[in-house]
Design an enzyme around this catalytic site. Structure first.
Site, PDB file in Angstrom:
ATOM      1  N   GLY A 190     -10.253  -8.018   8.982  1.00  0.00           N
ATOM      2  CA  GLY A 190     -11.084  -9.206   8.898  1.00  0.00           C
ATOM      3  C   GLY A 190     -12.544  -8.809   9.084  1.00  0.00           C
ATOM      4  O   GLY A 190     -12.866  -8.006   9.959  1.00  0.00           O
TER       5      GLY A 190
ATOM      6  N   GLU B 268       0.831  -1.209   0.000  1.00  0.00           N
ATOM      7  CA  GLU B 268       0.000   0.000   0.000  1.00  0.00           C
ATOM      8  C   GLU B 268       0.860   1.252   0.000  1.00  0.00           C
ATOM      9  O   GLU B 268       0.614   2.190  -0.750  1.00  0.00           O
ATOM     10  CB  GLU B 268      -0.824   0.038   1.288  1.00  0.00           C
ATOM     11  CG  GLU B 268      -2.260  -0.280   1.131  1.00  0.00           C
ATOM     12  CD  GLU B 268      -2.932  -0.188   2.500  1.00  0.00           C
ATOM     13  OE1 GLU B 268      -4.147  -0.181   2.504  1.00  0.00           O
ATOM     14  OE2 GLU B 268      -2.254  -0.118   3.533  1.00  0.00           O
TER      15      GLU B 268
ATOM     16  N   MET C  56      -5.674  -4.420  13.746  1.00  0.00           N
ATOM     17  CA  MET C  56      -4.690  -4.434  14.832  1.00  0.00           C
ATOM     18  C   MET C  56      -4.083  -3.065  15.169  1.00  0.00           C
ATOM     19  O   MET C  56      -3.142  -3.010  15.952  1.00  0.00           O
ATOM     20  CB  MET C  56      -3.575  -5.441  14.500  1.00  0.00           C
ATOM     21  CG  MET C  56      -4.095  -6.860  14.330  1.00  0.00           C
ATOM     22  SD  MET C  56      -2.810  -8.070  13.932  1.00  0.00           S
ATOM     23  CE  MET C  56      -1.889  -8.114  15.445  1.00  0.00           C
ATOM     24  N   GLU C  57      -4.609  -1.983  14.581  1.00  0.00           N
ATOM     25  CA  GLU C  57      -3.989  -0.672  14.825  1.00  0.00           C
ATOM     26  C   GLU C  57      -4.959   0.486  15.020  1.00  0.00           C
ATOM     27  O   GLU C  57      -4.635   1.463  15.718  1.00  0.00           O
ATOM     28  CB  GLU C  57      -3.064  -0.289  13.636  1.00  0.00           C
ATOM     29  CG  GLU C  57      -1.897  -1.204  13.398  1.00  0.00           C
ATOM     30  CD  GLU C  57      -2.238  -2.419  12.545  1.00  0.00           C
ATOM     31  OE1 GLU C  57      -3.296  -2.383  11.864  1.00  0.00           O
ATOM     32  OE2 GLU C  57      -1.478  -3.398  12.556  1.00  0.00           O
TER      33      GLU C  57
ATOM     34  N   ASP D  94     -10.321 -10.968   4.726  1.00  0.00           N
ATOM     35  CA  ASP D  94     -10.655 -12.323   5.215  1.00  0.00           C
ATOM     36  C   ASP D  94     -11.853 -12.206   6.141  1.00  0.00           C
ATOM     37  O   ASP D  94     -12.266 -11.105   6.493  1.00  0.00           O
ATOM     38  CB  ASP D  94      -9.453 -12.925   5.963  1.00  0.00           C
ATOM     39  CG  ASP D  94      -9.003 -12.029   7.111  1.00  0.00           C
ATOM     40  OD1 ASP D  94      -8.143 -11.176   6.883  1.00  0.00           O
ATOM     41  OD2 ASP D  94      -9.549 -12.161   8.223  1.00  0.00           O
TER      42      ASP D  94
END
Ligand code: ADE
Length: 253
Positions: free
Chosen positions: A82, A16, A196-197, A220
């Protein structure tokens, strides 16, 4: 370095960031704390682009440096997540309107998920910045072939991809078991996606009073059926989509 305003662009993925840097005519590398910050211009707007690094602490440090050392006036985060809610599918986009740390638990001293001393569990993103990003995302989703080509669009069924807006939850764990995502859905029924951030960066931006927006491509379903080829999805879909959304955002400024 005195030019203002400057927009902080935080990418969760190497691909990215590479796609962003490809579009900057003049980026300059500025290393701080083991991270490479890239200062440049996109459609004439000053920006600083950087890789978030993985997890809440790393992302919070990255955001703090962006604010303290580079003087950004807002932060836009892109990455993958996810899908948690039943209707959030691989290839869809999720724009965070609120973020929460799903692994924060100081009970019984504080309510479950509440961040101690903040009196809240949820951190809202900036409405105007998120609205602008939503418009850019809708424009990209309206013509996926223009960004990804017909073959990739067909392969990943992206003509059907949708933009969802709402709660995104964050924790220091890659959720890859159906039992874990079911537990998250039970505890947080309105959660759209898990990553996660995001909530860590939202908390830093809250502390500094800085506008923040976060957009995630669903890679996912946060269960045992991990995407067939995660890195291929990231390279072929998530990275070009993020870059195209940011392109549309910078064009709209
Ligand atoms: N980022 C992308 N997919 C994820 C997952 N399943 N859990 C946490 N972070 C993610």
């Amino acid at each position: 370095m005195n030019e203002v305003p400057r927009i902080g662009i935080v990418s969760a993925l190497h691909d990215e960031l590479a796609a962003v840097l490809q579009r900057l005519p003049d980026e300059q590398r500025a290393p701080v704390a083991g991270r490479d910050f890239w200062c440049g211009h996109w459609h004439g707007h000053a920006l600083v682009a950087v890789l978030a690094r993985v997890g809440k602490v790393a992302a919070a440090t990255t955001a703090t440096i962006l604010i303290e050392r580079f003087g950004v006036d807002r932060i836009v985060f892109t990455g993958v997540a996810g899908g948690l809610a039943a209707h959030v599918r691989v290839g869809d986009l999720v724009l965070a309107r609120e973020l929460l740390q799903h692994d924060m638990d100081a009970s019984p001293l504080f309510a479950r998920h509440e961040v101690p001393l903040y009196g809240r569990a949820r951190f809202a993103t900036d409405a105007a910045l998120s609205d602008a990003l939503a418009r850019a995302a809708q424009a990209v989703l309206a013509r996926p072939e223009a960004t990804l080509g017909a073959g990739v669009t067909r392969e990943f069924a992206l003509h059907a991809a949708r933009l969802h807006q709402g709660l995104v939850v964050t924790g220091d764990r890659f959720v890859a078991a159906a039992a874990d995502s079911a537990a998250l859905r039970a505890a947080l029924p309105d959660a759209l996606a898990v990553e996660m951030e995001g909530a860590a960066v939202a908390q830093v931006c809250h502390d500094y009073g800085l506008p923040f927006a976060a957009l995630r491509t669903i890679s996912d379903r946060a269960d045992d059926s991990a995407h067939v080829d995660f890195s291929r999805f990231v390279a072929r879909v998530a990275s070009p989509v993020s870059a195209a959304v940011l392109e549309a955002y910078f064009q709209s400024l």
